[in-house]
Structures are given as structure tokens and as C-alpha cells.
Design a protein around this motif. Structure first.
Motif, PDB file in Angstrom:
ATOM      1  N   ASN A 153       0.834  -1.211   0.000  1.00 55.91           N
ATOM      2  CA  ASN A 153       0.000   0.000   0.000  1.00 55.91           C
ATOM      3  C   ASN A 153       0.863   1.252   0.000  1.00 55.91           C
ATOM      4  OD1 ASN A 153      -2.981  -0.849   0.471  1.00 55.91           O
ATOM      5  ND2 ASN A 153      -1.808  -2.096   1.925  1.00 55.91           N
ATOM      6  N   ASP A 192      -6.800   0.683  -5.196  1.00 52.87           N
ATOM      7  CA  ASP A 192      -7.380   0.095  -3.993  1.00 52.87           C
ATOM      8  C   ASP A 192      -8.744   0.714  -3.702  1.00 52.87           C
ATOM      9  OD1 ASP A 192      -7.465  -1.464  -1.740  1.00 52.87           O
ATOM     10  OD2 ASP A 192      -5.703  -0.579  -0.781  1.00 52.87           O
ATOM     11  N   ASP A 193      -9.602  -0.027  -3.028  1.00 57.28           N
ATOM     12  CA  ASP A 193     -10.913   0.471  -2.574  1.00 57.28           C
ATOM     13  C   ASP A 193     -11.700   1.079  -3.737  1.00 57.28           C
ATOM     14  OD1 ASP A 193      -9.812  -0.145  -0.064  1.00 57.28           O
ATOM     15  OD2 ASP A 193      -9.078   1.895   0.207  1.00 57.28           O
ATOM     16  N   THR A 217      -4.810   4.699  -3.687  1.00 58.69           N
ATOM     17  CA  THR A 217      -6.250   4.915  -3.541  1.00 58.69           C
ATOM     18  C   THR A 217      -6.680   6.106  -4.384  1.00 58.69           C
ATOM     19  OG1 THR A 217      -5.800   6.197  -1.576  1.00 58.69           O
ATOM     20  CG2 THR A 217      -6.497   3.934  -1.241  1.00 58.69           C
TER      21      THR A 217
HETATM   22 MG    MG Z   1      -5.098   0.912   0.895  1.00 57.99          MG
END
Ligand code: MG
Ligand code: C2E
Ligand code: MG
Ligand code: MG
Length: 288
Positions: A124, A185-186, A158
Motif C-alpha cells: 500500500n 485500492d478500494d 487509492t
Molecule cells: Mg489501501
């Protein structure tokens, strides 16, 4: 009667205010304490990484894992949802993020030492890291120093990165030139999901778990999930569904050629436990 109600409302308001104030004080205090501990976390060796395996939904083969940072300090175990935002605001995310990437690179070599094939890991990356001027150079340096094939590294960003769209776009293309993969992500819960994938070649979409959870009971959400997966397919982008918790959800997803991650398979675990998972996939491949 009306006066009495007004009196009550006032009283309540006052109590709420005091309560709120007290609560806010406590939160600020905790934040400051966490921040002071966070400054020393790297040198005190308090960080570790847990890995959550990812699977091909249909074959159950393990295809990679996500590195998730864990912090165990004198205050106890602090969850990333609490300390990552503090690290971002203070800038500590820069050294911490480098620590995670370097450790993940070192761990990739452990797989080879165990006689297992090359192992892809996702790390991440905070928007704050992505927007740091020398970030690309740092990623290049770490990957080179640790002698890791860039293809094995996926950086998860993100949608908030796209508040800084123009800069983020350039940085992401530079990262792709290094050979690392980029994952969003997400996906689906931010502001600008679609405009993002319009102009940047993203390698992977990680669909936010809220789409999965509600899709079993809510037809509209199911249609959205289905559509997002089709978008990924049409753009030739790998699709991973996050937060799979039940067999029923696996069943529904097996209609698609997607990948999955979630508690139904495994929680994030220590590296040696991950070897065991991966050995299973590896041995299965050999026996065919
Ligand atoms: Mg993340
Ligand atoms: P994320 O990147 O979206 O990671 C997935 C989170 O969902 C992880 O929480 C994981 O443990 C959790 N999860 C996985 N499967 C399930 C499931 O089936 N059900 C539910 N309810 N949850 C599941 P975790 O480890 O607490 O991390 C939270 C967030 O903290 C991550 O969300 C990520 O945004 C951030 N984070 C963690 N490690 C790092 C890091 O090294 N750097 C940065 N910048 N952020 C990190
Ligand atoms: Mg992630
Ligand atoms: Mg996520």
C-alpha cells in the motif's frame, strides 16, 4: 409544555457539549501520545508485516499477497486505521513506507530460499508518498538494492491520489516505466473512479468490499458489482474483490474470472504461515 421541552433541549445541548469536549480532549491526547511513539517505531523495531494471501476464485490457487503493516509498541497493538493517518499528517509515512517496501522485497527472496517460485507482493502506498518529489527514485533505489524483479511488486494506491490528478498521473506513468504494477485500492467508493481509469493504464482494480457485502441482498448493488467487473474485463485489467467472508460470496463470484482476498480464505498472517499456503498451491501445480 413547550417551555419544558426547550428547557430539556438546552440542558441536553449543554451536556452534549461538555461530553463532546471531554471526548475530543481524550482523542487529541491519544493522538499526541501515538505520534510521539510513532517517531521511534522504526529504530525500536516495532513494525512487522502480515501478509494476506490472494486467490484465483475458481482454482483456489494462491496468486500473491498483500503486505499489511502491524505495529506493536508499549501502548499495545495499534491498528493501521489509527496510525497510518497520523503517519501521513506528520510525514512519517515517508520513512515508514520505505521500510515496508524494503521489507517486502527482502521477504520475496525468502520464497526463493524455500524453493518456491517467484512471489508477487502488493504494497500500500499513501497519496502523500506518491506525491513526494523523489518517490520514484526511492522506489527504484530500493528495488535495485534489494535485487527484486520489479514485476513482482504491485503498488496499491487509492482514489484520493486523484485529487492531485495531474501530478499523480505523471508519477504513476513513471512508476510503470520502472516495471512495477499499479493497483487501484478500494475502487468504487471514491469520487472519480471512472475518470481515473480513463487516462491511466491501471494494471489492477481492487473492488471495495462494500460492493460485495451488500450485493447478496441488494439487487442494485449486485448490478454495480457486475458492471465494475465487466469494466475491468473490457480494459484488460486484473480484478480483485476485497473482503470475501462467506462461501456464498465465493459461489457468486465464481461466475466471473476474478481474484479474491478475505477472511474466508485467510486473515493477514505472518510470513512463515504464508509459506505453508503457497506450498500447497505450488505442490498442486507440480502434481498436475
Ligand atoms: Mg489501501
Ligand atoms: P486496505 O489496503 O484496503 O487493506 C485491506 C484491509 O481489509 C486490511 O485491514 C485487512 O485486514 C482487511 N480485511 C481483509 N479481509 C477482510 C474481510 O474479509 N473482512 C473485513 N472486514 N476486513 C478484511 P488492515 O490490515 O487493518 O489495514 C487497514 C488499512 O490500513 C489498509 O486498507 C490500508 O489502507 C492501510 N495500510 C495497511 N498497511 C499499510 C502500509 O504499509 N502503508 C500504507 N500506506 N497503508 C497501509
Ligand atoms: Mg490495500
Ligand atoms: Mg482496500
Amino acid at each position: 409544555k413547550a417551555d419544558f421541552a426547550m428547557f430539556l433541549a438546552k440542558e441536553n445541548g449543554k451536556n452534549n457539549y461538555e461530553f463532546y469536549n471531554e471526548e475530543l480532549n481524550q482523542q487529541l491526547k491519544r493522538r499526541m501520545i501515538i505520534e510521539s511513539y510513532l517517531h521511534k517505531a522504526i529504530e525500536n523495531n516495532e513494525f512487522s508485516i502480515h501478509y494476506q494471501p490472494q486467490f484465483n476464485i475458481r482454482s483456489f490457487d494462491m496468486t500473491g499477497a498483500e503486505a499489511l503493516l502491524r505495529w506493536d509498541c508499549e501502548l499495545g497493538k495499534i491498528p493501521p486505521d489509527e496510525f497510518i493517518s497520523i503517519a501521513e499528517e506528520t510525514g512519517l509515512i515517508i520513512p515508514i513506507g520505505e521500510w515496508v517496501l524494503r521489507q517486502a522485497c527482502k521477504d520475496i527472496h525468502q520464497f526463493k530460499e524455500h524453493g518456491l517460485k517467484a512471489f508477487p507482493i502488493s504494497v500500500n502506498i499513501s497519496t502523500r508518498q506518491l506525491m513526494t518529489p523523489n518517490f520514484i527514485e526511492r522506489v527504484r533505489a530500493i528495488i535495485t538494492e534489494e535485487k527484486v524483479d520489479a514485476k513482482l511488486i504491485t503498488l496499491e494506491i487509492t482514489e484520493s491520489a486523484f485529487l492531485y490528478y495531474e501530478d499523480a498521473k505523471d508519477n504513476i506513468s513513471e512508476l510503470k516505466k520502472l516495471g512495477v504494477r499499479i493497483s487501484l485500492d478500494d475502487f468504487g467508493i471514491g469520487y472519480s473512479s471512472l475518470s481515473m481509469i480513463r487516462n491511466i493504464e491501471i494494471d489492477e482494480l481492487k473492488i471495495d468490499r462494500s460492493f460485495l457485502h451488500d450485493s447478496i441482498t441488494n439487487e442494485r448493488v449486485y448490478s454495480l458489482l457486475d458492471t465494475i467487473i465487466q469494466i475491468g474485463k473490457k480494459l484488460d485489467t486484473k480484478v480483485i474483490v476485497e473482503g470475501i467472508e462467506t462461501e456464498e460470496q465465493i459461489g457468486m463470484l465464481s461466475n466471473y474470472h476474478v481474484y479474491g482476498q478475505g477472511y474466508v480464505y485467510s486473515k493477514p498472517i505472518a510470513l512463515d504461515q504464508l509459506f505453508k499456503w503457497y506450498k500447497r498451491t505450488f505442490e498442486k501445480a507440480k502434481s498436475i
